[in-house]
Write a protein that holds these residues in place. Structure first.
Motif, PDB file in Angstrom:
ATOM      1  N   ILE A 170       0.789  -1.185  -0.121  1.00 19.44           N
ATOM      2  CA  ILE A 170       0.063  -0.076   0.000  1.00 19.44           C
ATOM      3  C   ILE A 170       0.778   1.149  -0.109  1.00 19.44           C
ATOM      4  O   ILE A 170       0.659   2.260  -0.671  1.00 19.44           O
ATOM      5  CB  ILE A 170      -0.907  -0.065   1.216  1.00 19.44           C
ATOM      6  N   ALA A 171       2.116   1.261   0.766  1.00 25.22           N
ATOM      7  CA  ALA A 171       2.762   2.240   0.892  1.00 25.22           C
ATOM      8  C   ALA A 171       3.594   2.818  -0.268  1.00 25.22           C
ATOM      9  O   ALA A 171       3.585   3.942  -0.764  1.00 25.22           O
ATOM     10  CB  ALA A 171       3.773   2.377   1.963  1.00 25.22           C
ATOM     11  N   PHE A 172       3.803   1.487  -0.869  1.00 20.92           N
ATOM     12  CA  PHE A 172       4.586   1.636  -2.344  1.00 20.92           C
ATOM     13  C   PHE A 172       3.638   2.445  -3.329  1.00 20.92           C
ATOM     14  O   PHE A 172       4.311   3.329  -4.106  1.00 20.92           O
ATOM     15  CB  PHE A 172       5.052   0.410  -2.890  1.00 20.92           C
ATOM     16  N   VAL A 173       2.765   1.967  -3.459  1.00 23.05           N
ATOM     17  CA  VAL A 173       1.523   2.367  -4.540  1.00 23.05           C
ATOM     18  C   VAL A 173       1.282   3.737  -4.259  1.00 23.05           C
ATOM     19  O   VAL A 173       1.216   4.519  -5.156  1.00 23.05           O
ATOM     20  CB  VAL A 173       0.470   1.506  -4.877  1.00 23.05           C
ATOM     21  N   GLY A 174       0.971   3.930  -3.080  1.00 22.61           N
ATOM     22  CA  GLY A 174       0.686   5.470  -2.698  1.00 22.61           C
ATOM     23  C   GLY A 174       1.760   6.502  -2.998  1.00 22.61           C
ATOM     24  O   GLY A 174       1.375   7.611  -3.515  1.00 22.61           O
ATOM     25  N   SER A 175       3.034   6.209  -2.684  1.00 26.02           N
ATOM     26  CA  SER A 175       4.008   6.980  -2.801  1.00 26.02           C
ATOM     27  C   SER A 175       4.239   7.472  -4.521  1.00 26.02           C
ATOM     28  O   SER A 175       4.477   8.442  -4.773  1.00 26.02           O
ATOM     29  CB  SER A 175       5.291   6.548  -2.106  1.00 26.02           C
ATOM     30  N   LYS A 176       3.917   6.354  -5.143  1.00 30.42           N
ATOM     31  CA  LYS A 176       4.010   6.520  -6.630  1.00 30.42           C
ATOM     32  C   LYS A 176       2.941   7.375  -7.173  1.00 30.42           C
ATOM     33  O   LYS A 176       2.879   8.124  -8.179  1.00 30.42           O
ATOM     34  CB  LYS A 176       4.411   5.176  -7.413  1.00 30.42           C
ATOM     35  N   GLY A 177       1.696   7.292  -6.376  1.00 30.32           N
ATOM     36  CA  GLY A 177       0.689   7.872  -7.024  1.00 30.32           C
ATOM     37  C   GLY A 177       0.292   9.218  -6.738  1.00 30.32           C
ATOM     38  O   GLY A 177      -0.235  10.259  -7.494  1.00 30.32           O
ATOM     39  N   LEU A 178       0.905   9.597  -5.483  1.00 28.67           N
ATOM     40  CA  LEU A 178       0.582  11.091  -5.150  1.00 28.67           C
ATOM     41  C   LEU A 178       1.172  12.245  -5.798  1.00 28.67           C
ATOM     42  O   LEU A 178       0.207  13.183  -6.217  1.00 28.67           O
ATOM     43  CB  LEU A 178       1.286  11.166  -3.564  1.00 28.67           C
ATOM     44  N   PRO A 179       2.412  12.097  -6.450  1.00 31.76           N
ATOM     45  CA  PRO A 179       2.671  13.214  -7.355  1.00 31.76           C
ATOM     46  C   PRO A 179       1.786  13.247  -8.806  1.00 31.76           C
ATOM     47  O   PRO A 179       1.633  14.580  -9.063  1.00 31.76           O
ATOM     48  CB  PRO A 179       4.059  12.896  -7.577  1.00 31.76           C
ATOM     49  N   LEU A 180       1.485  12.216  -9.152  1.00 31.85           N
ATOM     50  CA  LEU A 180       0.654  12.220 -10.283  1.00 31.85           C
ATOM     51  C   LEU A 180      -0.796  12.723 -10.030  1.00 31.85           C
ATOM     52  O   LEU A 180      -1.298  13.228 -11.131  1.00 31.85           O
ATOM     53  CB  LEU A 180       0.477  10.663 -10.861  1.00 31.85           C
ATOM     54  N   PHE A 181      -1.283  12.265  -8.798  1.00 28.94           N
ATOM     55  CA  PHE A 181      -2.599  12.958  -8.783  1.00 28.94           C
ATOM     56  C   PHE A 181      -2.712  14.444  -8.499  1.00 28.94           C
ATOM     57  O   PHE A 181      -3.587  15.440  -9.002  1.00 28.94           O
ATOM     58  CB  PHE A 181      -3.029  12.498  -7.104  1.00 28.94           C
ATOM     59  N   LYS A 182      -1.496  15.205  -8.026  1.00 29.41           N
ATOM     60  CA  LYS A 182      -1.070  16.482  -7.916  1.00 29.41           C
ATOM     61  C   LYS A 182      -1.167  16.890  -9.595  1.00 29.41           C
ATOM     62  O   LYS A 182      -1.690  17.998  -9.760  1.00 29.41           O
ATOM     63  CB  LYS A 182      -0.051  16.864  -7.239  1.00 29.41           C
ATOM     64  N   ALA A 183      -0.428  16.223 -10.407  1.00 23.10           N
ATOM     65  CA  ALA A 183      -0.168  16.851 -11.697  1.00 23.10           C
ATOM     66  C   ALA A 183      -1.785  16.509 -12.555  1.00 23.10           C
ATOM     67  O   ALA A 183      -1.958  17.450 -13.348  1.00 23.10           O
ATOM     68  CB  ALA A 183       0.926  15.647 -12.367  1.00 23.10           C
ATOM     69  N   ILE A 184      -2.622  15.800 -12.050  1.00 25.13           N
ATOM     70  CA  ILE A 184      -3.905  15.503 -12.768  1.00 25.13           C
ATOM     71  C   ILE A 184      -4.652  16.815 -12.305  1.00 25.13           C
ATOM     72  O   ILE A 184      -5.067  17.268 -13.306  1.00 25.13           O
ATOM     73  CB  ILE A 184      -4.632  14.380 -12.190  1.00 25.13           C
ATOM     74  N   GLN A 185      -4.769  17.311 -11.152  1.00 21.57           N
ATOM     75  CA  GLN A 185      -5.392  18.350 -10.974  1.00 21.57           C
ATOM     76  C   GLN A 185      -5.064  19.770 -11.662  1.00 21.57           C
ATOM     77  O   GLN A 185      -5.943  20.545 -12.150  1.00 21.57           O
ATOM     78  CB  GLN A 185      -5.376  18.872  -9.575  1.00 21.57           C
ATOM     79  N   ILE A 186      -3.561  19.747 -11.787  1.00 25.35           N
ATOM     80  CA  ILE A 186      -3.161  21.019 -12.694  1.00 25.35           C
ATOM     81  C   ILE A 186      -3.499  20.858 -14.146  1.00 25.35           C
ATOM     82  O   ILE A 186      -3.730  21.959 -14.889  1.00 25.35           O
ATOM     83  CB  ILE A 186      -1.522  21.054 -12.550  1.00 25.35           C
ATOM     84  N   LYS A 187      -3.374  19.846 -14.648  1.00 26.51           N
ATOM     85  CA  LYS A 187      -3.581  19.534 -16.057  1.00 26.51           C
ATOM     86  C   LYS A 187      -5.268  19.485 -16.191  1.00 26.51           C
ATOM     87  O   LYS A 187      -5.674  20.021 -17.428  1.00 26.51           O
ATOM     88  CB  LYS A 187      -3.220  17.946 -16.575  1.00 26.51           C
ATOM     89  N   LEU A 188      -5.895  19.363 -15.108  1.00 27.02           N
ATOM     90  CA  LEU A 188      -7.415  19.551 -15.468  1.00 27.02           C
ATOM     91  C   LEU A 188      -7.653  21.276 -15.435  1.00 27.02           C
ATOM     92  O   LEU A 188      -8.650  21.646 -16.254  1.00 27.02           O
ATOM     93  CB  LEU A 188      -7.988  19.091 -14.034  1.00 27.02           C
TER      94      LEU A 188
END
Length: 577
Positions: A170-188
């Motif tokens: 869970i920690a591994f997947v979460g650490s990889k996903g957080l920066p991308l979620f921030k990027a998604i909001q900016i691209k939105l």
């Protein structure tokens, strides 16, 4: 998100009820495997049917109470989350209303729309899950481990290996996903910006045959957002297979070791069944946590963006001790004292050392070339911006010593770009004065030369205006904007190039009507046309942010080269003479 969740205080009773219901549901879920174990060990093995019926009936009761608690918790959590979302949107909207034009420019309209809608929805969705799982998942996991140890301590050693593996995944997947979620909001934000520009600029796009170019812009922004979303979903999609892989091997290990312990007489069949149930509950609680990890990173990014808006303080604020009204002051007197203003980040000041005064009953016109600072000068009076140096005074009081509401009540402002709102004609005019009577509205429309075209509309003053005034012409929009300012009967009128869409005949009639209507008010007019400013009591000529001349039309023709150049570019020799 913690900062946002501090605003849950009005819902603390509901939150306490949710936690109580979830606690009771978890207790019931943890008790059921033990009852099932007793049925097998004491009922089925011993062929005691009365015991089976009695304990089975009790199991149904516990399950029923758990179901009721689950439904109540789900209902209340959805209600609290929806209320929190509503309150956050209201607080954010009210906060943004206090922003100056600088804050709007800094954040961008498209980004503010995304933050007020999509970002708050993301946080609201996660809040629903947190309220349901913040006590349920940890309790199920800890309680499951305790009950599993109670059933068989030796067999429970499997969790020493399994739980860290699940937490690590869970920690591994979460650490990889957080920066991308921030990027998604900016691209939105970027996608919303392109879409907004496309919809608002449709006429220009079609007139220049740039539809293909705009489609390419939208496709690029949409493709960029989609690619990032696919990437983050691929990462998050790894989580469930990893969890199921670990869970299935855990079940194999439990069944293998458990069967050996049953053969050795160290474990009952019912206890093994209960142990498997507790193991499933432990795994399921970790799956719930993993589901939260899918949403929390994105909600965390959204919460950060919401807090960024909420923590941004407007540059222009009301004074702690407003000056208020001062006796003996002329009503509507405006004065600039050595005013200099620069836009943030600009290399050169937009205005430099501006000094003049305007009194009631006078018309002060401001003219100059494009980019000379005409509209900027006007914007300093209602405090859309504040002067960097010098003072802007209204009625002898520095505008920075007055509240924004007190100051703007004295002003009737007509912007360079006419802005109308969806609603009727009368509602748009009444926007300037909420309690305006029908007679006042009609009179304002008449002075603004809008009465003829409004009367010709199907429902007159009750005719609907489309969003942005899309169903009327530019000149009609300007006249309704002027009527909106007139109905207010303010001390100061600010016309920011408000006659540009009018023909010369309507312009002349409107200025003549305004002269009689504004005899006791101060009038400042920004204009491009010399014909609009010729009759003004005072004309201020701006050139690159500085006053290049000040006086009447005749005086400036003799003394100002800049003014003569403007006049000669618009009027013939006969008209000048």
């Amino acid at each position: 998100m913690v900062k946002l969740f501090k605003h849950l205080k009005p819902y603390r009773l509901s939150v306490a009820a949710i936690l109580t219901f979830v606690f009771l549901q978890s207790l019931g879920d943890l008790y059921l495997p033990t009852l099932m174990s007793d049925i097998v060990n004491k009922g089925i093995v011993r062929d005691n049917r009365d015991y089976i019926w009695r304990v089975g009936g009790f199991m149904l009761l516990v399950a029923g109470i758990g179901a009721v608690c689950s439904i109540a918790a789900s209902f209340l959590s959805a209600k609290v989350a929806a209320g929190f979302g509503r309150d956050t949107r209201s607080r954010m909207f009210n906060h943004v209303e206090n922003f100056t034009l600088h804050e709007f420019d800094k954040l961008g309209t498209a980004s503010l729309i995304t933050r007020t809608t999509n970002d708050i929805t993301q946080v609201q969705t996660v809040l629903t899950m947190i309220l349901r799982m913040m006590i349920g998942a940890p309790m199920m996991m800890i309680g499951g481990i305790i009950m599993a140890v109670y059933e068989d301590a030796m067999l429970s050693l499997i969790f020493v290996v399994v739980v860290p593996l699940l937490v690590g995944a869970i920690a591994f997947v979460g650490s990889k996903g957080l920066p991308l979620f921030k990027a998604i909001q900016i691209k939105l934000d970027k996608l919303n910006l392109v879409l907004r520009e496309h919809l608002t600029g449709m006429r220009v796009i079609r007139s220049f045959n740039r539809s293909r170019h705009e489609n390419e812009r939208f496709s690029a922004a949409n493709g960029d957002l989609t690619a990032t979303a696919i990437r983050v979903n691929k990462i998050m999609a790894l989580l469930m297979p990893m969890m199921m892989f670990i869970m299935n091997f855990s079940m194999l290990a439990i069944l293998y070791i458990g069967s050996q312990r049953i053969d050795a007489g160290n474990l009952n069949v019912g206890s093994l069944m209960a142990f498997i149930q507790y193991a499933m509950q432990i795994m399921f609680s970790l799956i719930m946590v993993s589901m939260m990890f899918v949403l929390i990173p994105r909600a965390s990014a959204s919460a950060q963006r919401i807090n960024e808006v909420m923590e941004m303080q407007p540059e222009i604020e009301d004074p702690a001790s407003p000056a208020g009204e001062r006796a003996g002051r002329l009503s509507g007197y405006v004065e600039f004292e050595n005013v200099t203003f620069s836009y943030p980040g600009a290399e050169q000041p937009a205005l430099s050392d501006i000094s003049f005064s305007a009194a009631p009953g006078e018309v002060t016109a401001i003219i100059g070339g494009t980019g000379s600072g005409k509209s900027t000068l006007l914007s300093l009076i209602p405090r859309f911006y504040d002067a960097v140096e010098g003072r802007v005074k209204v009625n002898g009081v520095d505008v920075r010593e007055m509240t924004q509401e007190e100051l703007r009540l004295k002003i009737g402002y007509v912007p360079q770009k006419a802005v109308l709102f969806s609603g009727t004609v009368s509602e748009n005019i009444r926007y300037g004065k909420e309690d305006a009577t029908d007679e006042e509205i009609r009179h304002a429309a008449e002075i603004a030369q809008a009465l003829d075209f409004v009367s010709a509309m199907k429902d007159g003053f009750d005719s609907e205006i489309a969003q942005g005034g899309g169903n009327i012409s530019g000149g009609q929009k300007q006249r309704l904007s002027i009527a909106r300012a007139l109905v207010r009967k303010p001390e100061i009128y600010l016309f920011d190039d408000s006659f540009s869409a009018l023909d010369f005949k309507t312009d002349a009639k409107l200025r003549a009507a305004l002269k009689d209507e504004t005899t006791e008010a101060t009038v400042l007019i920004v204009a491009q046309r010399v014909s609009t400013v010729m009759d003004a009591d005072r004309i201020i000529v701006l050139d690159e942010g500085r006053i290049a001349g000040m006086g009447t039309h005749r005086e400036l023709l003799e003394n100002s080269d800049v003014y003569r150049e403007i006049v000669s570019s618009q009027l013939s020799e006969e008209e000048i003479a």
